[in-house]
Design a protein around this motif. Structure first.
Motif, PDB file in Angstrom:
ATOM      1  N   ALA A 119      -9.447  16.349 -22.970  1.00  0.00           N
ATOM      2  CA  ALA A 119      -9.502  17.323 -24.070  1.00  0.00           C
ATOM      3  C   ALA A 119      -8.103  17.532 -24.631  1.00  0.00           C
ATOM      4  O   ALA A 119      -7.103  17.264 -23.956  1.00  0.00           O
ATOM      5  CB  ALA A 119     -10.062  18.656 -23.582  1.00  0.00           C
ATOM      6  N   ASP A 120      -8.025  18.018 -25.858  1.00  0.00           N
ATOM      7  CA  ASP A 120      -6.751  18.347 -26.482  1.00  0.00           C
ATOM      8  C   ASP A 120      -6.212  19.632 -25.861  1.00  0.00           C
ATOM      9  O   ASP A 120      -6.960  20.429 -25.317  1.00  0.00           O
ATOM     10  CB  ASP A 120      -6.951  18.521 -27.994  1.00  0.00           C
ATOM     11  N   ALA A 121      -4.889  19.816 -25.939  1.00  0.00           N
ATOM     12  CA  ALA A 121      -4.262  21.051 -25.476  1.00  0.00           C
ATOM     13  C   ALA A 121      -3.278  21.539 -26.533  1.00  0.00           C
ATOM     14  O   ALA A 121      -2.586  20.740 -27.154  1.00  0.00           O
ATOM     15  CB  ALA A 121      -3.533  20.825 -24.150  1.00  0.00           C
ATOM     16  N   GLN A 122      -3.241  22.808 -26.747  1.00  0.00           N
ATOM     17  CA  GLN A 122      -2.364  23.479 -27.703  1.00  0.00           C
ATOM     18  C   GLN A 122      -2.471  22.925 -29.127  1.00  0.00           C
ATOM     19  O   GLN A 122      -1.466  22.631 -29.766  1.00  0.00           O
ATOM     20  CB  GLN A 122      -0.921  23.454 -27.226  1.00  0.00           C
ATOM     21  N   PRO A 123      -3.670  22.826 -29.678  1.00  0.00           N
ATOM     22  CA  PRO A 123      -3.805  22.329 -31.045  1.00  0.00           C
ATOM     23  C   PRO A 123      -3.125  23.227 -32.071  1.00  0.00           C
ATOM     24  O   PRO A 123      -2.793  22.770 -33.165  1.00  0.00           O
ATOM     25  CB  PRO A 123      -5.320  22.269 -31.268  1.00  0.00           C
ATOM     26  N   GLU A 124      -2.884  24.484 -31.712  1.00  0.00           N
ATOM     27  CA  GLU A 124      -2.202  25.391 -32.635  1.00  0.00           C
ATOM     28  C   GLU A 124      -0.766  24.959 -32.931  1.00  0.00           C
ATOM     29  O   GLU A 124      -0.159  25.430 -33.894  1.00  0.00           O
ATOM     30  CB  GLU A 124      -2.220  26.840 -32.092  1.00  0.00           C
ATOM     31  N   LEU A 125      -0.231  24.045 -32.137  1.00  0.00           N
ATOM     32  CA  LEU A 125       1.128  23.552 -32.376  1.00  0.00           C
ATOM     33  C   LEU A 125       1.157  22.324 -33.280  1.00  0.00           C
ATOM     34  O   LEU A 125       2.233  21.827 -33.600  1.00  0.00           O
ATOM     35  CB  LEU A 125       1.820  23.220 -31.047  1.00  0.00           C
ATOM     36  N   GLU A 126       0.008  21.816 -33.688  1.00  0.00           N
ATOM     37  CA  GLU A 126      -0.053  20.614 -34.523  1.00  0.00           C
ATOM     38  C   GLU A 126       0.816  20.789 -35.762  1.00  0.00           C
ATOM     39  O   GLU A 126       0.705  21.775 -36.489  1.00  0.00           O
ATOM     40  CB  GLU A 126      -1.486  20.287 -34.927  1.00  0.00           C
ATOM     41  N   GLY A 127       1.705  19.843 -35.982  1.00  0.00           N
ATOM     42  CA  GLY A 127       2.557  19.832 -37.160  1.00  0.00           C
ATOM     43  C   GLY A 127       3.790  20.719 -37.071  1.00  0.00           C
ATOM     44  O   GLY A 127       4.645  20.657 -37.933  1.00  0.00           O
ATOM     45  N   ARG A 128       3.893  21.533 -36.033  1.00  0.00           N
ATOM     46  CA  ARG A 128       5.074  22.386 -35.888  1.00  0.00           C
ATOM     47  C   ARG A 128       6.240  21.566 -35.365  1.00  0.00           C
ATOM     48  O   ARG A 128       6.062  20.537 -34.735  1.00  0.00           O
ATOM     49  CB  ARG A 128       4.796  23.558 -34.947  1.00  0.00           C
TER      50      ARG A 128
END
Length: 177
Positions: A119-128
């Motif tokens: 599974a993905d982890a910390q998708p909220e950081l995508e592009g940061r």
């Protein structure tokens, strides 16, 4: 489909992403602060970039991304039957993904991982970027990403137990292998 993973240390993640996007004619599959990975179809390779100015131009690690847990287990069984010692990690968070994996060390010290992404982890950081993280509240930036690194003081927590020490810059916050 299984594919070879090549993880490189780079000086400037943005410049490296631009270069490898052009070289392989593909955009990154995942982009986090100080980190990017590409699922290149032709040739089939998983290219992972770590912003690590102190080790620029060096190999970070190599591995084989598997498509299932059954493939990871079959490889573990085969390698152990051949007499190799495995460092097994089950359900860990590494490279901004939940993974099951094992590591084996080659005769010259290169560490190879066989793994499957669960599974993905910390998708909220995508592009940061790393700069973005510096501006975030330390609690949000720290998170529980877990990674393939050990803290400078040598302590090991459950998310990093048994993982190889992989250098990442301090500014990467929860940078990963």
């Amino acid at each position: 489909m299984s594919r070879i993973q090549l993880a490189l240390n780079v000086d400037d993640i943005d410049a490296a992403v631009d270069f490898y996007s052009t070289l392989f004619d593909t955009a990154p599959t995942k982009r986090r602060p100080g980190y990017a990975n590409f699922a290149v179809e032709n040739p089939p390779v998983k290219l992972v970039l770590f912003e690590n100015p102190d080790a620029t131009g060096t190999l970070n690690h190599v591995g084989v991304e598997r498509s299932s847990m059954e493939e990871v287990q079959a490889e573990a069984d085969r390698l152990e039957a051949a007499g190799l010692t495995l460092d097994v990690e089950g359900d860990v968070v590494c490279c901004y993904a939940r993974q099951d994996k094992h590591w084996v060390t080659g005769p010259d010290g290169q560490r190879w991982e066989n793994y499957v992404v669960l599974a993905d982890a910390q998708p909220e950081l995508e592009g940061r970027t790393s700069s973005d993280l510096a501006q975030l509240d330390s609690g949000e930036a720290a998170g529980s990403a877990g990674c393939c690194t050990r803290p400078a003081d040598g302590t090991v927590d459950a998310a990093t137990a048994g993982a190889p020490a992989v250098p990442v810059p301090a500014t990467a916050g929860s940078g990963c292998c």
